[in-house]
Design a protein around this motif. Sequence first.
Motif, PDB file in Angstrom:
ATOM      1  N   SER A 106     -21.470 -32.581   1.593  1.00  0.00           N
ATOM      2  CA  SER A 106     -21.657 -31.846   2.853  1.00  0.00           C
ATOM      3  C   SER A 106     -21.872 -30.369   2.595  1.00  0.00           C
ATOM      4  CB  SER A 106     -20.473 -32.072   3.788  1.00  0.00           C
ATOM      5  OG  SER A 106     -19.309 -31.500   3.251  1.00  0.00           O
ATOM      6  N   SER A 107     -21.190 -29.788   1.610  1.00  0.00           N
ATOM      7  CA  SER A 107     -21.373 -28.370   1.356  1.00  0.00           C
ATOM      8  C   SER A 107     -22.713 -28.098   0.698  1.00  0.00           C
ATOM      9  CB  SER A 107     -20.230 -27.821   0.502  1.00  0.00           C
ATOM     10  OG  SER A 107     -20.243 -28.426  -0.771  1.00  0.00           O
ATOM     11  N   SER A 108     -23.228 -29.032  -0.095  1.00  0.00           N
ATOM     12  CA  SER A 108     -24.526 -28.817  -0.726  1.00  0.00           C
ATOM     13  C   SER A 108     -25.675 -29.083   0.249  1.00  0.00           C
ATOM     14  CB  SER A 108     -24.671 -29.705  -1.962  1.00  0.00           C
ATOM     15  OG  SER A 108     -24.733 -31.067  -1.586  1.00  0.00           O
ATOM     16  N   GLU A 109     -25.386 -29.705   1.361  1.00  0.00           N
ATOM     17  CA  GLU A 109     -26.416 -30.008   2.341  1.00  0.00           C
ATOM     18  C   GLU A 109     -26.294 -29.139   3.597  1.00  0.00           C
ATOM     19  OE1 GLU A 109     -26.070 -34.168   3.105  1.00  0.00           O
ATOM     20  OE2 GLU A 109     -26.530 -34.712   1.051  1.00  0.00           O
ATOM     21  N   SER A 110     -25.648 -27.991   3.478  1.00  0.00           N
ATOM     22  CA  SER A 110     -25.501 -27.142   4.657  1.00  0.00           C
ATOM     23  C   SER A 110     -26.876 -26.677   5.133  1.00  0.00           C
ATOM     24  CB  SER A 110     -24.601 -25.950   4.353  1.00  0.00           C
ATOM     25  OG  SER A 110     -25.205 -25.122   3.400  1.00  0.00           O
ATOM     26  N   LEU A 111     -26.969 -26.383   6.390  1.00  0.00           N
ATOM     27  CA  LEU A 111     -28.241 -25.986   6.985  1.00  0.00           C
ATOM     28  C   LEU A 111     -28.627 -24.558   6.650  1.00  0.00           C
ATOM     29  CD1 LEU A 111     -27.820 -27.561  10.531  1.00  0.00           C
ATOM     30  CD2 LEU A 111     -29.183 -28.417   8.620  1.00  0.00           C
ATOM     31  N   VAL A 112     -27.628 -23.721   6.354  1.00  0.00           N
ATOM     32  CA  VAL A 112     -27.900 -22.320   6.094  1.00  0.00           C
ATOM     33  C   VAL A 112     -27.156 -21.844   4.853  1.00  0.00           C
ATOM     34  CG1 VAL A 112     -28.321 -21.745   8.523  1.00  0.00           C
ATOM     35  CG2 VAL A 112     -26.013 -21.545   7.588  1.00  0.00           C
ATOM     36  N   TYR A 113     -27.669 -20.749   4.296  1.00  0.00           N
ATOM     37  CA  TYR A 113     -26.993 -20.059   3.202  1.00  0.00           C
ATOM     38  C   TYR A 113     -26.416 -18.753   3.736  1.00  0.00           C
ATOM     39  CZ  TYR A 113     -29.710 -22.890  -0.156  1.00  0.00           C
ATOM     40  OH  TYR A 113     -30.270 -23.901  -0.886  1.00  0.00           O
ATOM     41  N   SER A 114     -25.305 -18.339   3.177  1.00  0.00           N
ATOM     42  CA  SER A 114     -24.833 -16.972   3.414  1.00  0.00           C
ATOM     43  C   SER A 114     -25.730 -16.058   2.578  1.00  0.00           C
ATOM     44  CB  SER A 114     -23.377 -16.829   2.973  1.00  0.00           C
ATOM     45  OG  SER A 114     -23.285 -16.948   1.554  1.00  0.00           O
ATOM     46  N   VAL A 115     -25.612 -14.765   2.790  1.00  0.00           N
ATOM     47  CA  VAL A 115     -26.406 -13.815   2.003  1.00  0.00           C
ATOM     48  C   VAL A 115     -26.086 -13.987   0.522  1.00  0.00           C
ATOM     49  CG1 VAL A 115     -26.804 -11.363   1.553  1.00  0.00           C
ATOM     50  CG2 VAL A 115     -26.607 -12.189   3.910  1.00  0.00           C
ATOM     51  N   GLU A 116     -24.819 -14.134   0.192  1.00  0.00           N
ATOM     52  CA  GLU A 116     -24.407 -14.290  -1.200  1.00  0.00           C
ATOM     53  C   GLU A 116     -24.944 -15.592  -1.797  1.00  0.00           C
ATOM     54  OE1 GLU A 116     -22.322 -13.450   1.301  1.00  0.00           O
ATOM     55  OE2 GLU A 116     -21.973 -11.358   0.757  1.00  0.00           O
ATOM     56  N   ALA A 146     -27.622 -17.283  -0.814  1.00  0.00           N
ATOM     57  CA  ALA A 146     -29.075 -17.179  -0.957  1.00  0.00           C
ATOM     58  C   ALA A 146     -29.432 -16.340  -2.181  1.00  0.00           C
ATOM     59  CB  ALA A 146     -29.697 -16.579   0.305  1.00  0.00           C
ATOM     60  N   ALA A 147     -28.682 -15.258  -2.408  1.00  0.00           N
ATOM     61  CA  ALA A 147     -28.920 -14.439  -3.597  1.00  0.00           C
ATOM     62  C   ALA A 147     -28.719 -15.258  -4.858  1.00  0.00           C
ATOM     63  CB  ALA A 147     -27.995 -13.228  -3.590  1.00  0.00           C
ATOM     64  N   GLU A 148     -27.686 -16.071  -4.868  1.00  0.00           N
ATOM     65  CA  GLU A 148     -27.417 -16.919  -6.032  1.00  0.00           C
ATOM     66  C   GLU A 148     -28.519 -17.953  -6.222  1.00  0.00           C
ATOM     67  OE1 GLU A 148     -24.040 -20.067  -7.487  1.00  0.00           O
ATOM     68  OE2 GLU A 148     -23.394 -18.363  -6.280  1.00  0.00           O
ATOM     69  N   VAL A 149     -28.951 -18.574  -5.139  1.00  0.00           N
ATOM     70  CA  VAL A 149     -30.013 -19.592  -5.209  1.00  0.00           C
ATOM     71  C   VAL A 149     -31.312 -18.979  -5.739  1.00  0.00           C
ATOM     72  CG1 VAL A 149     -31.533 -21.023  -3.771  1.00  0.00           C
ATOM     73  CG2 VAL A 149     -29.065 -21.128  -3.460  1.00  0.00           C
ATOM     74  N   LEU A 150     -31.625 -17.772  -5.262  1.00  0.00           N
ATOM     75  CA  LEU A 150     -32.859 -17.110  -5.683  1.00  0.00           C
ATOM     76  C   LEU A 150     -32.723 -16.418  -7.040  1.00  0.00           C
ATOM     77  CD1 LEU A 150     -34.036 -15.511  -2.324  1.00  0.00           C
ATOM     78  CD2 LEU A 150     -34.967 -17.541  -3.457  1.00  0.00           C
ATOM     79  N   GLY A 151     -31.490 -16.252  -7.492  1.00  0.00           N
ATOM     80  CA  GLY A 151     -31.269 -15.598  -8.772  1.00  0.00           C
ATOM     81  C   GLY A 151     -31.502 -14.096  -8.722  1.00  0.00           C
ATOM     82  N   VAL A 152     -31.149 -13.487  -7.588  1.00  0.00           N
ATOM     83  CA  VAL A 152     -31.315 -12.041  -7.425  1.00  0.00           C
ATOM     84  C   VAL A 152     -29.961 -11.410  -7.113  1.00  0.00           C
ATOM     85  CG1 VAL A 152     -33.708 -12.240  -6.641  1.00  0.00           C
ATOM     86  CG2 VAL A 152     -31.872 -12.189  -4.955  1.00  0.00           C
ATOM     87  N   SER A 153     -29.898 -10.095  -7.260  1.00  0.00           N
ATOM     88  CA  SER A 153     -28.658  -9.383  -6.955  1.00  0.00           C
ATOM     89  C   SER A 153     -28.436  -9.339  -5.440  1.00  0.00           C
ATOM     90  CB  SER A 153     -28.718  -7.961  -7.505  1.00  0.00           C
ATOM     91  OG  SER A 153     -29.680  -7.210  -6.778  1.00  0.00           O
ATOM     92  N   ARG A 157     -22.863 -11.936  11.618  1.00  0.00           N
ATOM     93  CA  ARG A 157     -23.165 -12.623  10.362  1.00  0.00           C
ATOM     94  C   ARG A 157     -24.652 -12.901  10.274  1.00  0.00           C
ATOM     95  NH1 ARG A 157     -21.779 -18.492   8.543  1.00  0.00           N
ATOM     96  NH2 ARG A 157     -21.863 -18.208   6.306  1.00  0.00           N
ATOM     97  N   ARG A 158     -25.198 -12.732   9.084  1.00  0.00           N
ATOM     98  CA  ARG A 158     -26.606 -13.058   8.848  1.00  0.00           C
ATOM     99  C   ARG A 158     -26.644 -14.279   7.935  1.00  0.00           C
ATOM    100  NH1 ARG A 158     -30.345  -8.035   7.939  1.00  0.00           N
ATOM    101  NH2 ARG A 158     -31.524  -9.072   9.561  1.00  0.00           N
ATOM    102  N   VAL A 159     -27.451 -15.259   8.321  1.00  0.00           N
ATOM    103  CA  VAL A 159     -27.591 -16.472   7.510  1.00  0.00           C
ATOM    104  C   VAL A 159     -29.068 -16.736   7.275  1.00  0.00           C
ATOM    105  CG1 VAL A 159     -25.418 -17.515   8.274  1.00  0.00           C
ATOM    106  CG2 VAL A 159     -27.519 -17.976   9.539  1.00  0.00           C
ATOM    107  N   ILE A 160     -29.327 -17.469   6.210  1.00  0.00           N
ATOM    108  CA  ILE A 160     -30.697 -17.796   5.827  1.00  0.00           C
ATOM    109  C   ILE A 160     -30.849 -19.312   5.912  1.00  0.00           C
ATOM    110  CG2 ILE A 160     -32.369 -17.743   3.954  1.00  0.00           C
ATOM    111  CD1 ILE A 160     -29.545 -15.248   4.013  1.00  0.00           C
ATOM    112  N   PRO A 161     -31.704 -19.800   6.823  1.00  0.00           N
ATOM    113  CA  PRO A 161     -31.903 -21.244   6.947  1.00  0.00           C
ATOM    114  C   PRO A 161     -32.483 -21.827   5.654  1.00  0.00           C
ATOM    115  CG  PRO A 161     -32.784 -20.095   8.857  1.00  0.00           C
ATOM    116  CD  PRO A 161     -32.453 -19.056   7.830  1.00  0.00           C
ATOM    117  N   ARG A 162     -31.875 -22.884   5.194  1.00  0.00           N
ATOM    118  CA  ARG A 162     -32.241 -23.505   3.913  1.00  0.00           C
ATOM    119  C   ARG A 162     -33.718 -23.921   3.875  1.00  0.00           C
ATOM    120  NH1 ARG A 162     -28.174 -26.843   1.206  1.00  0.00           N
ATOM    121  NH2 ARG A 162     -29.075 -27.104  -0.820  1.00  0.00           N
TER     122      ARG A 162
END
Length: 86
Positions: free
Chosen positions: A25-35, A37-44, A65-70
Amino acid sequence: MVNLLKAIADLNEEVIRLAARFDQSSSESLVYSVEQAAEVLGVSRSKMYDLLHRPDFPVVDLGHRRVIPRKQLSAWLDQQCMKKAR
């Protein structure tokens, strides 16, 4: 003693099942937090905040809160690859 060992084994199996369900369930969340998303993209984190200010970057404000839709992040990344290929 045998009943106690069986109860412990059953409880252990249930814990393993619940942990697996939580991981899914946590790996299939609909959105990423800013942190996240940064980790997924490999950026600071600071680079991530730069991306959040781009007009074409998918971000949703939920109160404070700002979220990034997966799915939109994946589509945005695909678009960036297509632009680069041209």
